[in-house]
Write a protein that holds these residues in place. Structure first.
Motif, mmCIF file in Angstrom:
data_model
loop_
_atom_site.group_PDB
_atom_site.id
_atom_site.type_symbol
_atom_site.label_atom_id
_atom_site.label_comp_id
_atom_site.label_asym_id
_atom_site.label_seq_id
_atom_site.Cartn_x
_atom_site.Cartn_y
_atom_site.Cartn_z
ATOM 1 N N ALA A 1 0.821 -1.213 0.000
ATOM 2 C CA ALA A 1 0.000 0.000 0.000
ATOM 3 C C ALA A 1 0.853 1.260 0.000
ATOM 4 O O ALA A 1 0.462 2.281 -0.561
ATOM 5 N N CYS A 2 2.023 1.187 0.590
ATOM 6 C CA CYS A 2 2.882 2.363 0.746
ATOM 7 C C CYS A 2 3.516 2.819 -0.566
ATOM 8 O O CYS A 2 3.741 4.011 -0.754
ATOM 9 N N CYS A 3 3.811 1.891 -1.463
ATOM 10 C CA CYS A 3 4.560 2.259 -2.660
ATOM 11 C C CYS A 3 3.943 1.751 -3.957
ATOM 12 O O CYS A 3 4.420 2.104 -5.043
ATOM 13 N N GLY A 4 2.935 0.906 -3.856
ATOM 14 C CA GLY A 4 2.309 0.386 -5.063
ATOM 15 C C GLY A 4 3.156 -0.605 -5.827
ATOM 16 O O GLY A 4 2.875 -0.918 -6.971
ATOM 17 N N ARG A 5 4.192 -1.115 -5.195
ATOM 18 C CA ARG A 5 5.082 -2.088 -5.832
ATOM 19 C C ARG A 5 4.789 -3.488 -5.316
ATOM 20 O O ARG A 5 4.513 -3.674 -4.130
ATOM 21 N N TYR A 6 4.893 -4.440 -6.225
ATOM 22 C CA TYR A 6 4.745 -5.839 -5.844
ATOM 23 C C TYR A 6 6.076 -6.392 -5.332
ATOM 24 O O TYR A 6 7.131 -6.153 -5.939
ATOM 25 N N TYR A 7 6.006 -7.110 -4.219
ATOM 26 C CA TYR A 7 7.148 -7.819 -3.646
ATOM 27 C C TYR A 7 6.703 -9.238 -3.304
ATOM 28 O O TYR A 7 5.548 -9.446 -2.910
ATOM 29 N N PRO A 8 7.603 -10.210 -3.387
ATOM 30 C CA PRO A 8 7.245 -11.571 -3.017
ATOM 31 C C PRO A 8 6.917 -11.729 -1.535
ATOM 32 O O PRO A 8 6.124 -12.592 -1.171
ATOM 33 N N CYS A 9 7.517 -10.886 -0.691
ATOM 34 C CA CYS A 9 7.275 -11.022 0.747
ATOM 35 C C CYS A 9 7.661 -9.746 1.485
ATOM 36 O O CYS A 9 8.300 -8.854 0.934
ATOM 37 N N ASP B 1 12.966 1.950 0.531
ATOM 38 C CA ASP B 1 13.604 2.978 1.364
ATOM 39 C C ASP B 1 12.619 3.591 2.349
ATOM 40 O O ASP B 1 12.768 4.737 2.755
ATOM 41 N N HIS B 2 11.578 2.813 2.706
ATOM 42 C CA HIS B 2 10.536 3.309 3.598
ATOM 43 C C HIS B 2 9.925 2.144 4.366
ATOM 44 O O HIS B 2 10.130 0.982 4.023
ATOM 45 N N GLU B 3 9.166 2.488 5.390
ATOM 46 C CA GLU B 3 8.458 1.480 6.183
ATOM 47 C C GLU B 3 7.242 0.977 5.408
ATOM 48 O O GLU B 3 6.599 1.738 4.691
ATOM 49 N N ALA B 4 6.938 -0.278 5.573
ATOM 50 C CA ALA B 4 5.762 -0.862 4.937
ATOM 51 C C ALA B 4 4.486 -0.346 5.595
ATOM 52 O O ALA B 4 4.463 -0.088 6.800
#
Length: 109
Positions: free
Chosen positions: A36-44, A53-56
């Motif tokens: 939600a913070c960056c709109g990027r997909y991550y596996p985990c 470079d920021h908190e989730a």
């Protein structure tokens, strides 16, 4: 791509093209979460912590209709509420890791 599936970039330490990462790489670890913070997909969550470079931030319940979960097998996106109600991908049937429920609080508020 056809069928409403679009190419989505997955960030973090992936180890294959089905969104498995160095932290979680079993046969059923085939989802990536959009943060939600960056709109990027991550596996985990660990990949996000190492790469961003920021908190989730978690998705608030009023936004759970947003497509924010990616199936690494078929590359289909699904709404958070659909993912939370499923044990496999509604598009391709790929089984999801049921132990991911232990980390639900890290993604969905």
């Amino acid at each position: 791509m056809s069928g409403g599936v679009r190419a989505v970039r997955v960030f973090g330490a992936t180890v294959d093209d089905q969104t498995r990462c160095v932290h979680y790489r079993t046969e059923v670890d085939v989802v990536a979460m959009k943060f939600a913070c960056c709109g990027r997909y991550y596996p985990c969550h660990l990949c996000h912590a190492e790469d961003a470079d920021h908190e989730a931030q978690t998705w608030p319940p009023e936004q759970w209709s947003e497509p924010a979960v990616l199936c690494g097998v078929c590359k289909g996106e699904m709404a958070i509420e659909d993912y939370l109600a499923a044990t496999s991908c509604p598009s391709c049937g790929a089984r999801f890791n049921e132990r991911c429920a232990a980390h639900r609080h890290l993604y969905f508020g």
